[in-house]
Design an enzyme around this catalytic site. Structure first.
Site, PDB file in Angstrom:
ATOM      1  N   ASP A 187      25.820  51.230  44.261  1.00 20.53           N
ATOM      2  CA  ASP A 187      26.599  52.136  45.107  1.00 20.53           C
ATOM      3  C   ASP A 187      25.718  52.849  46.140  1.00 20.53           C
ATOM      4  OD1 ASP A 187      28.861  53.402  45.949  1.00 20.53           O
ATOM      5  OD2 ASP A 187      28.965  54.820  44.278  1.00 20.53           O
ATOM      6  N   GLU A 195      31.287  46.374  49.724  1.00 17.02           N
ATOM      7  CA  GLU A 195      32.142  47.490  50.150  1.00 17.02           C
ATOM      8  C   GLU A 195      31.411  48.232  51.260  1.00 17.02           C
ATOM      9  OE1 GLU A 195      34.344  49.931  47.378  1.00 17.02           O
ATOM     10  OE2 GLU A 195      33.454  51.759  48.196  1.00 17.02           O
TER      11      GLU A 195
END
Ligand code: ZN
Length: 513
Positions: free
Chosen positions: A178, A292
């Protein structure tokens, strides 16, 4: 080799567990038991120590695992076995043997990402999500969190693996590296086997507040056009005076200023994402990955026009992604419910979702997604399944809730320490807790301790001070709290899993549509 595990009924599982428990004077974890290619694998627990037991009729099947050689008696027959520590070496071998321990791309399935800063939450995470229809990301950690907790990408991945193995969770899971900002971040996480790469170009987003039209035009002409692989005139032709129709929302139309604004704000960030993407694609080779793009950690909300422009440009540069995290209107602060006007959230979320359906489809990703109970139903309904929600710190908060019951003394120490650390640790996080509104340990009764985890101010205090709590050392060089916190939670593993299941279960329920 069949690669299909032997079907075992509860009776057979109980018999294996009993045999092993008796011989090793330890608890054999039923859910972990699996027989594949004539090899038995299971987890055994003695006190707070977990071990992997591998056994097979032929000793060569145990090759690769590092541990102590043993013999087990299974249904009156002796066979070789090896009792192994749950370390990185054995995780690597186990991962090769049991494919359900390897994270996979999740694609466009509705999903939830559950970060685990302690490395102890996976069993509870699985119990919260299992059977819900949501796909789950279990190894999920930002580079910032890994730095603060002094864990490597491989440790994060391995902790998730042992939890998945323990629970016997064979439905597949994703893993999210992330908020990656550099190609070095990508390399470290790719090597550890992560499958979702969340790019955060936030440092390259420019502020456009206060610029007049002439200044915007000047800045537009100076964008990194080479990296964007086009010229200003091409960009103007592509957008200005054009209207784009969206699935289920009003058309989006660009005039010159409506191009210059988003372009000046995001062009450098777009170029950076394209660079990270090309690096990932060329380094990953034939390893599967998904991407993402997150711009959630910016000061200003992402407008629909900006969202549209960013995606169009990323697609023009060949960046393929499964989800995008805009910065939404209102405040998505850490560890607490949505702060803002749900009606305004609803109308802008509808536009974001329409853009994602039209240009993608890709999922709308909600970061700092824990505890946003008032907006889950809105987002779930409007996204029509194209949704991803990330939570990171809420599982640590649940650990403290558990701790308040099982070790009030340690909880009090952590509470007072959080008071010491909050001002410094809150930098780079979106929080607004007021120190004056949080009691010190001396002011709270034992019964009130776990309830503190329902207090806005306490939640944010604990949410941002986790790194200091977990890594601060004492005068002897040992961990001041981290070790005791781990031991307490390992000793009361079922309590922690119950608290997680309950709290995250509310998230999962809210996301049903
Ligand atoms: Zn984020």
């Amino acid at each position: 080799m069949s690669n299909q595990p032997v079907e075992l009924d509860n009776k057979q599982i109980a018999r294996i567990a009993d045999d092993v428990s008796r011989q090793f004077e330890a608890e054999a974890v039923h859910s972990s038991i699996i027989i594949l290619d004539r090899c038995l694998y299971l987890l055994v627990i003695k006190g707070t120590q977990k071990r992997l037991l591998v056994s097979a009729p032929q000793a060569p099947r145990l090759e690769g695992f590092v541990g102590r050689d043993e013999t087990v008696v299974m249904e009156d027959k002796e066979q070789p076995a090896r009792l192994c520590e749950c370390n990185a070496e054995n995780a690597a071998v186990l991962r090769q043997r049991l494919s359900y321990l390897v994270p996979v791309p999740v694609g466009l399935s509705a999903s939830i990402g559950l970060g685990d800063r302690l490395g102890l939450a996976t069993p509870g995470h699985i119990r919260a999500v299992k059977g819900s229809g949501l796909k789950v990301f279990l190894a999920q950690q930002s580079i910032r969190e890994m730095t603060r907790t002094e864990r490597s990408p491989q440790q994060v991945m391995d902790d998730a693996l042992w939890g998945v193995f323990q629970e016997g969770f064979r439905e597949g899971f994703g893993s999210d590296a992330d908020h990656l900002k550099t190609t070095d971040d990508i390399d470290a996480c790719l090597a550890a086997g992560f499958t979702l790469f969340t790019f955060d170009p936030g440092d390259h987003v420019q502020t456009t507040a206060g610029l007049d039209p002439a200044e915007l035009a000047a800045k537009f002409s100076q964008l990194p056009w080479d990296a964007l692989q086009c010229r200003p005139a091409d960009s103007i032709t592509r957008y200005v005076g054009k209207c784009f129709s969206l699935d289920g929302a009003e058309n989006l139309c660009f005039n010159e200023q409506e191009l210059f604004g988003p372009a000046v704000k995001y062009a450098a960030a777009i170029a950076h994402v394209a660079k990270l993407y090309r690096h990932l694609a060329s380094t990953a080779g034939d390893r599967p990955f998904e991407v993402e793009v997150s711009v959630d950690e910016t000061d200003e909300p992402t407008s629909p026009l900006e969202h549209f422009y960013v995606v169009k440009e990323l697609q023009r540069l060949g960046v393929a992604f499964v989800s995008l995290a805009p910065r939404f209107v209102g405040r998505f602060e850490k560890g607490v419910d949505y702060i803002g006007d749900p009606g305004q959230f609803e109308s802008t979320f509808a536009q974001h979702a329409a853009i994602a359906r039209t240009l993608g489809p890709y999922k709308i990703s909600i970061h700092s997604g824990s505890d946003k109970f008032s907006v889950y139903p809105i987002a779930a309904k409007l996204a029509r399944g194209l949704i991803h929600v990330k939570t990171a710190g809420t599982s640590y908060l649940e650990a403290l809730r558990t701790l308040g019951r099982i070790d009030p003394g340690l909880f009090r120490e952590i509470l007072d320490f959080a008071h010491e650390r909050y001002e410094e640790d809150k930098a780079s996080y979106h929080v607004s807790a007021d120190p004056a509104k949080l009691p010190h340990a001396a002011d709270v009764s034992e019964e009130q301790l776990p309830g503190l985890l329902d207090d806005f101010h306490a939640r944010q205090f604990f949410h941002v001070t986790y790194g200091s709590v977990l890594t601060t050392t004492d005068a002897t060089g040992g961990l001041r709290f981290g070790h005791r916190l781990h031991t307490a939670l390992q000793t009361h593993e079922a309590d922690y899993a119950d608290d997680l299941k309950k709290h995250l279960g509310r998230h999962v329920k809210g996301l049903k549509y």
